[in-house]
Design a protein around this motif. Structure first.
Motif, PDB file in Angstrom:
ATOM      1  N   TYR A  59       0.808  -1.214   0.000  1.00 31.10           N
ATOM      2  CA  TYR A  59       0.000   0.000   0.000  1.00 31.10           C
ATOM      3  C   TYR A  59       0.842   1.265   0.000  1.00 31.10           C
ATOM      4  CZ  TYR A  59      -3.896  -3.106   0.891  1.00 31.10           C
ATOM      5  OH  TYR A  59      -4.837  -4.104   0.787  1.00 31.10           O
ATOM      6  N   ASN A  60       2.147   1.133   0.182  1.00 31.88           N
ATOM      7  CA  ASN A  60       3.039   2.285   0.100  1.00 31.88           C
ATOM      8  C   ASN A  60       3.558   2.501  -1.317  1.00 31.88           C
ATOM      9  OD1 ASN A  60       2.880   2.870   2.894  1.00 31.88           O
ATOM     10  ND2 ASN A  60       4.386   1.243   3.323  1.00 31.88           N
ATOM     11  N   ASP A  61       3.120   1.659  -2.224  1.00 34.27           N
ATOM     12  CA  ASP A  61       3.594   1.763  -3.601  1.00 34.27           C
ATOM     13  C   ASP A  61       2.963   2.973  -4.287  1.00 34.27           C
ATOM     14  OD1 ASP A  61       4.929   1.180  -5.871  1.00 34.27           O
ATOM     15  OD2 ASP A  61       3.962  -0.738  -6.250  1.00 34.27           O
ATOM     16  N   THR A  62       3.585   3.415  -5.389  1.00 33.66           N
ATOM     17  CA  THR A  62       3.092   4.585  -6.111  1.00 33.66           C
ATOM     18  C   THR A  62       1.994   4.231  -7.109  1.00 33.66           C
ATOM     19  OG1 THR A  62       4.854   4.336  -7.737  1.00 33.66           O
ATOM     20  CG2 THR A  62       5.288   5.784  -5.859  1.00 33.66           C
ATOM     21  N   LEU A  63       1.848   2.971  -7.450  1.00 34.73           N
ATOM     22  CA  LEU A  63       0.817   2.557  -8.395  1.00 34.73           C
ATOM     23  C   LEU A  63      -0.504   2.374  -7.648  1.00 34.73           C
ATOM     24  CD1 LEU A  63      -0.022   1.693 -11.232  1.00 34.73           C
ATOM     25  CD2 LEU A  63       0.705  -0.628 -10.671  1.00 34.73           C
ATOM     26  N   LEU A  64      -1.488   3.191  -7.980  1.00 35.18           N
ATOM     27  CA  LEU A  64      -2.766   3.170  -7.272  1.00 35.18           C
ATOM     28  C   LEU A  64      -3.830   2.362  -7.995  1.00 35.18           C
ATOM     29  CD1 LEU A  64      -2.976   6.944  -6.244  1.00 35.18           C
ATOM     30  CD2 LEU A  64      -2.078   5.018  -4.905  1.00 35.18           C
ATOM     31  N   ARG A 101      -5.272  -3.518 -27.117  1.00 33.33           N
ATOM     32  CA  ARG A 101      -5.764  -3.384 -25.743  1.00 33.33           C
ATOM     33  C   ARG A 101      -5.012  -2.243 -25.080  1.00 33.33           C
ATOM     34  NH1 ARG A 101      -4.832  -9.714 -24.637  1.00 33.33           N
ATOM     35  NH2 ARG A 101      -3.247  -9.256 -26.211  1.00 33.33           N
ATOM     36  N   SER A 102      -5.688  -1.584 -24.161  1.00 35.93           N
ATOM     37  CA  SER A 102      -5.062  -0.486 -23.420  1.00 35.93           C
ATOM     38  C   SER A 102      -5.153  -0.768 -21.924  1.00 35.93           C
ATOM     39  CB  SER A 102      -5.743   0.848 -23.731  1.00 35.93           C
ATOM     40  OG  SER A 102      -5.634   1.154 -25.112  1.00 35.93           O
ATOM     41  N   ILE A 103      -4.185  -0.248 -21.186  1.00 38.66           N
ATOM     42  CA  ILE A 103      -4.181  -0.358 -19.734  1.00 38.66           C
ATOM     43  C   ILE A 103      -4.064   1.052 -19.162  1.00 38.66           C
ATOM     44  CG2 ILE A 103      -3.091  -1.362 -17.705  1.00 38.66           C
ATOM     45  CD1 ILE A 103      -1.960  -3.524 -19.448  1.00 38.66           C
ATOM     46  N   LYS A 104      -5.004   1.396 -18.312  1.00 36.31           N
ATOM     47  CA  LYS A 104      -5.010   2.706 -17.659  1.00 36.31           C
ATOM     48  C   LYS A 104      -4.352   2.589 -16.289  1.00 36.31           C
ATOM     49  CE  LYS A 104      -8.224   6.178 -15.822  1.00 36.31           C
ATOM     50  NZ  LYS A 104      -9.651   6.535 -15.665  1.00 36.31           N
ATOM     51  N   TYR A 105      -3.332   3.428 -16.061  1.00 32.90           N
ATOM     52  CA  TYR A 105      -2.620   3.449 -14.786  1.00 32.90           C
ATOM     53  C   TYR A 105      -2.830   4.798 -14.105  1.00 32.90           C
ATOM     54  CZ  TYR A 105       0.046  -0.537 -16.630  1.00 32.90           C
ATOM     55  OH  TYR A 105       0.419  -1.748 -17.168  1.00 32.90           O
ATOM     56  N   VAL A 106      -3.048   4.753 -12.814  1.00 31.40           N
ATOM     57  CA  VAL A 106      -3.057   5.963 -11.989  1.00 31.40           C
ATOM     58  C   VAL A 106      -1.893   5.844 -11.007  1.00 31.40           C
ATOM     59  CG1 VAL A 106      -4.325   7.378 -10.345  1.00 31.40           C
ATOM     60  CG2 VAL A 106      -5.547   6.241 -12.219  1.00 31.40           C
ATOM     61  N   VAL A 107      -0.953   6.791 -11.092  1.00 30.16           N
ATOM     62  CA  VAL A 107       0.297   6.738 -10.331  1.00 30.16           C
ATOM     63  C   VAL A 107       0.362   7.934  -9.381  1.00 30.16           C
ATOM     64  CG1 VAL A 107       2.823   6.677 -10.484  1.00 30.16           C
ATOM     65  CG2 VAL A 107       1.428   5.540 -12.233  1.00 30.16           C
ATOM     66  N   GLY A 110       5.540  12.060  -5.994  1.00 26.05           N
ATOM     67  CA  GLY A 110       6.147  12.405  -4.717  1.00 26.05           C
ATOM     68  C   GLY A 110       5.559  13.651  -4.086  1.00 26.05           C
ATOM     69  N   PHE A 111       4.799  14.416  -4.838  1.00 23.39           N
ATOM     70  CA  PHE A 111       4.183  15.644  -4.318  1.00 23.39           C
ATOM     71  C   PHE A 111       2.720  15.429  -3.902  1.00 23.39           C
ATOM     72  CE2 PHE A 111       7.456  16.794  -7.386  1.00 23.39           C
ATOM     73  CZ  PHE A 111       8.276  17.596  -6.610  1.00 23.39           C
ATOM     74  N   GLY A 112       2.274  14.189  -3.898  1.00 22.15           N
ATOM     75  CA  GLY A 112       0.905  13.886  -3.501  1.00 22.15           C
ATOM     76  C   GLY A 112      -0.103  13.969  -4.620  1.00 22.15           C
ATOM     77  N   ASP A 113       0.334  14.321  -5.835  1.00 21.38           N
ATOM     78  CA  ASP A 113      -0.573  14.379  -6.977  1.00 21.38           C
ATOM     79  C   ASP A 113      -0.768  12.983  -7.572  1.00 21.38           C
ATOM     80  OD1 ASP A 113      -0.727  17.127  -6.677  1.00 21.38           O
ATOM     81  OD2 ASP A 113       1.024  17.463  -7.960  1.00 21.38           O
ATOM     82  N   GLN A 114      -1.738  12.892  -8.483  1.00 20.45           N
ATOM     83  CA  GLN A 114      -1.992  11.644  -9.190  1.00 20.45           C
ATOM     84  C   GLN A 114      -1.919  11.886 -10.693  1.00 20.45           C
ATOM     85  OE1 GLN A 114      -5.669   9.842  -7.958  1.00 20.45           O
ATOM     86  NE2 GLN A 114      -5.096   9.761  -5.793  1.00 20.45           N
ATOM     87  N   LEU A 115      -1.185  11.037 -11.372  1.00 23.71           N
ATOM     88  CA  LEU A 115      -1.047  11.121 -12.820  1.00 23.71           C
ATOM     89  C   LEU A 115      -1.662   9.886 -13.456  1.00 23.71           C
ATOM     90  CD1 LEU A 115       2.649  12.396 -13.150  1.00 23.71           C
ATOM     91  CD2 LEU A 115       0.545  13.746 -13.239  1.00 23.71           C
ATOM     92  N   THR A 116      -2.302  10.090 -14.605  1.00 24.03           N
ATOM     93  CA  THR A 116      -2.942   8.989 -15.326  1.00 24.03           C
ATOM     94  C   THR A 116      -2.178   8.714 -16.620  1.00 24.03           C
ATOM     95  OG1 THR A 116      -5.125   9.541 -14.425  1.00 24.03           O
ATOM     96  CG2 THR A 116      -5.060   8.189 -16.418  1.00 24.03           C
ATOM     97  N   TYR A 117      -1.854   7.460 -16.834  1.00 26.32           N
ATOM     98  CA  TYR A 117      -1.178   7.029 -18.058  1.00 26.32           C
ATOM     99  C   TYR A 117      -2.034   5.949 -18.716  1.00 26.32           C
ATOM    100  CZ  TYR A 117       2.945   9.189 -15.906  1.00 26.32           C
ATOM    101  OH  TYR A 117       3.816  10.067 -15.314  1.00 26.32           O
TER     102      TYR A 117
END
Length: 239
Positions: A59-64, A101-107, A110-117
């Protein structure tokens, strides 16, 4: 007068069956007596993944979030059909399938933001499916040139577009999939007997049993234990 009317009605009743048979002629009446049939298929497909998380996620990982997304493709194939019994056939339909096929990642950064790839994975499969086709009798009446059937079998697929050995960078991580896949298939369809050939429409689903995820160590593989295929087809057959 009444006797004459009764006789006329009986004659009409006796003639009704042959008249109905002439009105609904049966196309290709000896089609199912042949031991082999050949043809080709055209269709559309939808490729997707099934994600299996690890038993004890970090749960401490960056991949949400990891969310698979499907898209449409197309396929072409060749049909070889062997008659086993009156209602059971064995089919081998080597097929070339194109899809993505596509895979959506929410990462989490380090600044507490979330990025979507969104990572797209293109696939070009050579499929080798063996299926059993259990078919009904021709339907009665005006539908006597049609019937229904169910399918079930296995499919081995080789992904010619696999990027398993390709090197990625931190800016552009490549989603690497193992090229070999084995799937169980099931489906349902309809046959329509036309004057010169048989036309079919079938819908199939397939679920993979092999883990497609490469063991590359990157942030996109964390918390994922297994990645398998899930596919669907709508196919038109000409035999």
């Amino acid at each position: 007068m009444k006797k004459g009317l009764i006789i006329i009605l009986l004659l009409l009743a006796g003639l009704s069956k042959p008249l109905m048979a002439q009105y609904f002629p049966k196309n290709l009446p000896k089609y199912d007596q042949k031991q082999w049939h050949f043809g080709f298929t055209l269709g559309m497909n939808s490729m997707n993944f099934v994600v299996y998380p690890v038993d004890q996620p970090n749960y401490n990982d960056t991949l949400l979030v990891i969310q698979p997304q499907s898209s449409m493709g197309f396929n072409i194939g060749i049909v070889a059909n062997k008659r086993l019994t009156r209602y059971l056939d064995l089919r081998f339909v080597p097929t070339l399938s194109f899809g993505e096929r596509s895979i959506k990642y929410v990462v989490k950064t380090g600044f507490g933001d979330q990025l979507t790839y969104i990572k797209s994975v293109e696939s070009t499969y050579i499929d080798f499916p063996f299926t059993l086709k259990y078919k009904s009798k021709r339907l009665p009446g005006k539908w006597n040139n049609s019937r229904v059937y169910v399918l079930g079998g296995v499919r081995y697929s080789l992904d010619l577009a696999s990027q398993k050995d390709k090197k990625g960078t931190d800016e552009k991580v490549v989603i690497k999939l193992n090229p070999n896949d084995l799937m169980g298939t099931m489906g349902v369809g309809f046959d329509f007997f036309l004057p010169y050939f048989k036309f079919g429409i079938e819908i199939q689903m397939a679920y993979g049993v092999l883990n497609l995820m490469s063991k590359d160590d990157n942030i996109y593989n964390t918390n994922i234990d297994k990645l398998t295929s899930k596919m669907a087809w709508i196919t038109f057959t000409f035999e």
